[in-house]
Design an enzyme around this catalytic site. Structure first.
Site, PDB file in Angstrom:
ATOM      1  N   HIS A 522      -8.930  -0.095  -1.785  1.00 28.75           N
ATOM      2  CA  HIS A 522      -7.675   0.386  -1.196  1.00 28.75           C
ATOM      3  C   HIS A 522      -7.907   1.295   0.004  1.00 28.75           C
ATOM      4  CE1 HIS A 522      -3.444   0.622  -1.099  1.00 28.75           C
ATOM      5  NE2 HIS A 522      -3.223   0.526  -2.400  1.00 28.75           N
ATOM      6  N   ASP A 526      -4.790  -2.588   2.427  1.00 29.66           N
ATOM      7  CA  ASP A 526      -3.516  -2.300   1.771  1.00 29.66           C
ATOM      8  C   ASP A 526      -3.044  -3.519   0.990  1.00 29.66           C
ATOM      9  OD1 ASP A 526      -3.420   0.268   2.840  1.00 29.66           O
ATOM     10  OD2 ASP A 526      -2.470  -0.445   4.689  1.00 29.66           O
TER      11      ASP A 526
END
Length: 549
Positions: A522, A526
């Protein structure tokens, strides 16, 4: 204190290296793990990382220059530190105002000078062989098997030993000829890179002083060869005999296969090896049935059927119900590194997983048509790899890696393919996958996977991946999540193709589907970016003709 960094041995055949590019300059701060330079070997250009931290005080080999292995590459130390003694070949001087530092400086000089002294006093023809650096991340190695013993004649190019690194078990060949006079690291033992591995020279040469000097220098704690030979237990000689045929030829067998054979009481002379050059591997021992041994026994006892029935008396290991039974298996170097790196990945990269279901009906039809072409064999995994390569070109953020001060976007596509082997897991890499055809991908994957299972991959063939594919569909696993193979930012998990009812055009029909799970870091990817990549991947797989556009 300043530390010398020498030209590393980045492949088993490397004798010299060329500095292609320096990624740091004198005065730069260095952290452990930073890439210092790109070094061109006899096989590939590889990144060389620092195992120390401090300030880069000196560069010994400029970009474009070539130097032998172990030449002075750089010096790392404290900012402003005097390194004139190191440049002159001595040790770093102690700071004058601190009287208590003087003994430490003397000790450092002694330790640095001891191996050098030993080197200058080597008898004619004697060569000291040290633990090689067989991969760019290797800091220590384990001797899996010695293929020569003390007293054996050694020719240039002969395989001395099998050495287990952090990535694979590799054959280490001799660059010298003579007689193996001394073994410094016994089978199963682990030692740092550059430890005393062996001494080769003319037969009968007294090398006890050489071994003592290296012991004094702190690089090894091995005993002299005379003591070693006197202390050799009968069990070692029995093991050695078990790996030789009646005519004196050596039987090639992996260390694990030898151990299992010994535990089961199986003679290696009766087992046919399926590995490279007839090497006996774990599966050969596990699948071995003593048919050849039983047949003569049956002939000899044909007149006594009762005795024949009593013959298979070798009891199997039996654990009574309720009794605690454990077995301890020493962790291999590969297993240690797998544990370390996957733990680092899982606990440093914030993982999340995206799952999508893909229709495989058109892919199955396309594969059947492709495989009608002579000398062509394409698997579903090859099609997934090709689709990933094309999707990565459209979504380069997936093809990235995280650094503390920047995100690196790779515009070249090198896909790693996870391959399970006897000792763990390796990830051979398909370089520039997007430029390869389906048939090229298929041939390359089969070649790399085959050599991976026979432990014949070079370190350069397992480096440089920008994305990874892991497939457990052949084991019937329909869906799973993988741990990211850092420094990649993502890994795709491929499940089995399942035939089941699906809805098409408002009708329930029989269809074939496959689950894909994308694990993302992450920090770099995204959720929406990962989802868009999966949508593109799905389009390519469900319409294989689009991969040809």
């Amino acid at each position: 204190m300043a530390i010398k960094v020498t030209m590393p041995r980045l492949s088993d055949t490397m004798t010299e290296g060329t500095v292609a590019t320096w990624l740091k300059k004198v005065g730069d701060k260095i952290s452990e793990g930073d890439i210092l330079a790109e070094i061109e070997t006899d096989k590939a250009t590889m990144e060389f990382e620092s195992f120390n931290e401090g300030t880069l005080l000196h560069i010994g080999i400029q970009a474009g220059e070539t130097a032998p292995v172990d030449s002075l590459l750089a010096i790392i130390g404290n900012e402003g530190e005097d390194i004139s003694a190191l440049l002159a070949g001595g040790a770093a001087p102690a700071e004058a105002p601190k009287a208590e530092a003087a003994p430490a400086a003397t000790e450092t000089k002694t330790e640095t000078a001891a191996p050098a002294k030993a080197a200058t006093q080597l008898p004619k023809g004697v060569v000291v062989v040290t633990m090689p650096r067989l991969s760019d991340t290797m800091t220590e190695g384990t001797v899996a098997t010695w293929l020569k013993k003390v007293g054996d004649a050694v020719a240039e190019g002969d395989i001395l030993a099998e050495i287990e690194t952090d990535k694979a078990t590799m054959e280490f060949e001799s660059f010298n000829e003579g007689t193996l006079l001394y073994i410094g690291i016994q089978e199963g033992n682990t030692a740092p890179v550059d430890s005393l591995l062996a001494i080769i020279g003319p037969a009968g040469t007294d090398i006890s002083g050489i071994a003592d000097n290296y012991t004094a220098g702190g690089t090894t704690t091995a005993s002299a060869p005379a003591t070693e030979e006197k202390a050799a237990p009968a069990a070692e000689k029995a093991t050695e005999a078990a790996t030789e045929t009646s005519n004196g030829g050596r039987i090639l067998a992996s260390p694990l296969a030898k151990k299992i054979a010994s535990d089961k009481g199986i003679q290696l002379t009766q087992v046919k090896g399926s590995g490279e050059n007839g090497r006996i591997v774990k599966s050969d021992i596990e699948n071995f049935t003593p048919a050849a041994q039983a047949q003569p026994a049956a002939t000899a006892t044909s007149a006594a059927p009762k005795a024949e029935n009593a013959a298979p008396a070798a009891p199997k290991v039996f654990v009574p119900a309720g009794e605690v039974f454990t077995e301890e298996i020493k962790n291999s170097q590969m297993r240690k590194i797998i544990a370390k790196r996957l733990a680092e990945s899982l606990f440093t990269a914030p993982h999340y997983n995206l799952v999508i279901e893909v229709s495989m009906d058109d892919a199955m039809a396309a594969r059947a048509t492709i495989n009608t072409v002579p000398d062509t064999k394409v698997s579903f995994n090859d099609m997934v790899i090709k689709a990933c390569a094309l999707a990565l070109k459209k979504h380069p953020k997936i093809n990235s890696q995280w650094k503390e001060d920047a995100i690196i976007i790779n515009h070249h596509v090198n896909i790693g393919v996870a391959v399970a082997i006897e000792d763990g897991l390796v990830v051979p890499v398909l370089k520039f996958t997007d430029a390869m055809s389906l048939s090229q991908i298929g041939a390359s994957v089969r070649d790399l996977a085959g050599r991976a299972k026979n432990k014949k991959l070079g370190p350069q063939e397992m480096e440089g991946s920008t994305f990874t594919v892991s497939n457990l569909g052949m084991f019937g696993i329909t869906e799973f999540n993988s741990i990211i193979n850092q420094p990649n930012s993502a890994i795709l998990s491929v499940g089995a193709i399942v035939e089941k009812p699906v809805v098409k055009n408002g009708q329930i029909v029989v269809g074939n589907t496959m689950m894909l799970s994308l694990a993302c870091d992450h920090r770099t990817i995204d959720g929406a970016t990962g989802a868009q990549f999966l949508q593109t991947l799905k389009q390519y797989i469900e319409s294989p003709v689009t991969m040809l556009a």
